[in-house]
Scaffold this motif. Sequence first.
Motif, PDB file in Angstrom:
ATOM      1  N   TRP A 344      57.555 -44.607 -65.224  1.00 57.58           N
ATOM      2  CA  TRP A 344      58.531 -44.534 -64.134  1.00 57.58           C
ATOM      3  C   TRP A 344      58.870 -43.082 -63.809  1.00 57.58           C
ATOM      4  CZ3 TRP A 344      58.966 -48.444 -61.147  1.00 57.58           C
ATOM      5  CH2 TRP A 344      58.865 -49.756 -61.635  1.00 57.58           C
ATOM      6  N   ILE A 345      58.942 -42.239 -64.829  1.00 55.26           N
ATOM      7  CA  ILE A 345      59.232 -40.816 -64.588  1.00 55.26           C
ATOM      8  C   ILE A 345      58.083 -40.167 -63.818  1.00 55.26           C
ATOM      9  CG2 ILE A 345      59.549 -38.585 -65.740  1.00 55.26           C
ATOM     10  CD1 ILE A 345      60.999 -40.146 -67.991  1.00 55.26           C
ATOM     11  N   ARG A 346      56.835 -40.488 -64.196  1.00 54.58           N
ATOM     12  CA  ARG A 346      55.689 -39.942 -63.464  1.00 54.58           C
ATOM     13  C   ARG A 346      55.689 -40.415 -62.013  1.00 54.58           C
ATOM     14  NH1 ARG A 346      52.619 -41.342 -68.083  1.00 54.58           N
ATOM     15  NH2 ARG A 346      51.612 -43.029 -66.932  1.00 54.58           N
ATOM     16  N   LEU A 347      56.063 -41.675 -61.805  1.00 51.66           N
ATOM     17  CA  LEU A 347      56.082 -42.216 -60.440  1.00 51.66           C
ATOM     18  C   LEU A 347      57.148 -41.511 -59.599  1.00 51.66           C
ATOM     19  CD1 LEU A 347      55.058 -44.220 -58.371  1.00 51.66           C
ATOM     20  CD2 LEU A 347      56.667 -45.912 -59.294  1.00 51.66           C
ATOM     21  N   MET A 348      58.336 -41.290 -60.177  1.00 50.21           N
ATOM     22  CA  MET A 348      59.376 -40.575 -59.432  1.00 50.21           C
ATOM     23  C   MET A 348      58.923 -39.166 -59.072  1.00 50.21           C
ATOM     24  SD  MET A 348      63.021 -41.664 -61.167  1.00 50.21           S
ATOM     25  CE  MET A 348      62.583 -41.067 -62.803  1.00 50.21           C
ATOM     26  N   ARG A 349      58.290 -38.492 -60.034  1.00 49.22           N
ATOM     27  CA  ARG A 349      57.822 -37.130 -59.778  1.00 49.22           C
ATOM     28  C   ARG A 349      56.781 -37.113 -58.654  1.00 49.22           C
ATOM     29  NH1 ARG A 349      56.064 -36.192 -64.466  1.00 49.22           N
ATOM     30  NH2 ARG A 349      57.938 -35.205 -65.303  1.00 49.22           N
ATOM     31  N   ALA A 350      55.848 -38.074 -58.701  1.00 45.91           N
ATOM     32  CA  ALA A 350      54.808 -38.127 -57.679  1.00 45.91           C
ATOM     33  C   ALA A 350      55.402 -38.393 -56.297  1.00 45.91           C
ATOM     34  CB  ALA A 350      53.793 -39.215 -58.037  1.00 45.91           C
ATOM     35  N   ARG A 351      56.358 -39.303 -56.225  1.00 44.22           N
ATOM     36  CA  ARG A 351      56.968 -39.611 -54.939  1.00 44.22           C
ATOM     37  C   ARG A 351      57.714 -38.407 -54.377  1.00 44.22           C
ATOM     38  NH1 ARG A 351      54.207 -43.603 -52.697  1.00 44.22           N
ATOM     39  NH2 ARG A 351      54.357 -45.597 -53.806  1.00 44.22           N
ATOM     40  N   MET A 352      58.389 -37.652 -55.218  1.00 40.88           N
ATOM     41  CA  MET A 352      59.103 -36.470 -54.740  1.00 40.88           C
ATOM     42  C   MET A 352      58.118 -35.410 -54.269  1.00 40.88           C
ATOM     43  SD  MET A 352      62.286 -37.179 -54.787  1.00 40.88           S
ATOM     44  CE  MET A 352      63.017 -35.549 -54.555  1.00 40.88           C
TER      45      MET A 352
END
Length: 393
Positions: A344-352
């Motif tokens: 989930w942290i990687r996904l948030m980073r990618a979206r930002m």
Amino acid sequence: MILWMVLTLLVALAVVGLVIPLARPRKAVDAAATPTGILADQLSELDAQAAAGTVTADEAARLRLEIERRMLAEAKGPDAPARPLSEKSLLRLAFGLAAVVAIGATGLYAVMGKPEIASANAAAAKAPDGTAAPPPDHPGGDIPAMIAQLQAQVARNPNDAEGWRMLGWSYFQTGQFSESAEAYDKAATNDPANPEHRSAQGESLVQAAGGQITPAASAAFRQALKLDPNDPRARYFLAVEKDQAGDQAGAMADWIALINAAPEGAPWVGEVRNFVEDLARERGVDLTGRLKPVSGGAAPRGPSADDIAAAQTMTPDDQQQMIRGMVEGLEGRLQEQPRDAEGWIRLMRARMVLGEPAAASRALKQGRAAFAGSPAEQARISEAAKGLKVPGA
């Protein structure tokens, strides 16, 4: 009121320290105190001695020549630093800067300061019944506050294995690896049948030693394997121990066996597989037929060096499409296997990074919901979201 009085005093001290150097008037230079003035006095004294006959004419001429040479040398010295502004202009500049500092400091604190934080934290440290409040499960929660609460909790109940485990995790996230190892040791002592406590203790000891597998860490991993021969963290780090001892082939074999024995959909297997493939490529080890095929539920692999090289030849549109495909693949896996905080942290980073803050905020909410029964993991996701500046964090 007291806080504002203290702040006013500090601003006033800053203003005084700024004004004095600029507003201080220049002191007149005493010509007699300069090196040239002193040499001129010596020359006059030499003339008086020559007139009185206390020195011969030849000696007086020689001394006069030396003094005059020194006077010329001193005259060539650097000039005193000039002030680019007049005294009145400097005074105006000093008070103008002081006003800017005072107004700016007061305005900045009014916008960003939080004088109520100390009292709010103190109130949150205890629940209404006087016991320690549970770790925060809301966006405002933070790991330092959690550590303070957990310390109070285990102080009251030193037999609380779960409290010690959560404290060990919190210490680990803040880089306090020695303290983390001690907390996990307490958790293992109170819950000796749980192998994860010992393997987590071992990992903390490895981090505290800068990545080296110390004897204490090795012992912790081996204790974990006695309780669970399939503990993946213990198996991974004991293979690292072999590699550090020079047994590279044995370490590679152990890592391959770990990957091949991984349960379907294990969240860690993708990272370990990437590591093993990259290491094998670096060392020239042929892995053909040694690793089981990647199943549809496995974690998507990150870009390798070959992937990056290929991406550099793509057009910007193709690169963007490839990146979005990887991000969407990660999101799809998380929908099927949501208990993966790092995912989930990687996904948030990618979206930002892609400029999609609304999608990052959605990932934050979904990640918290996936760990509804685990405040520690929720706090970890929330902390990462705040660092990434995800809306709603």
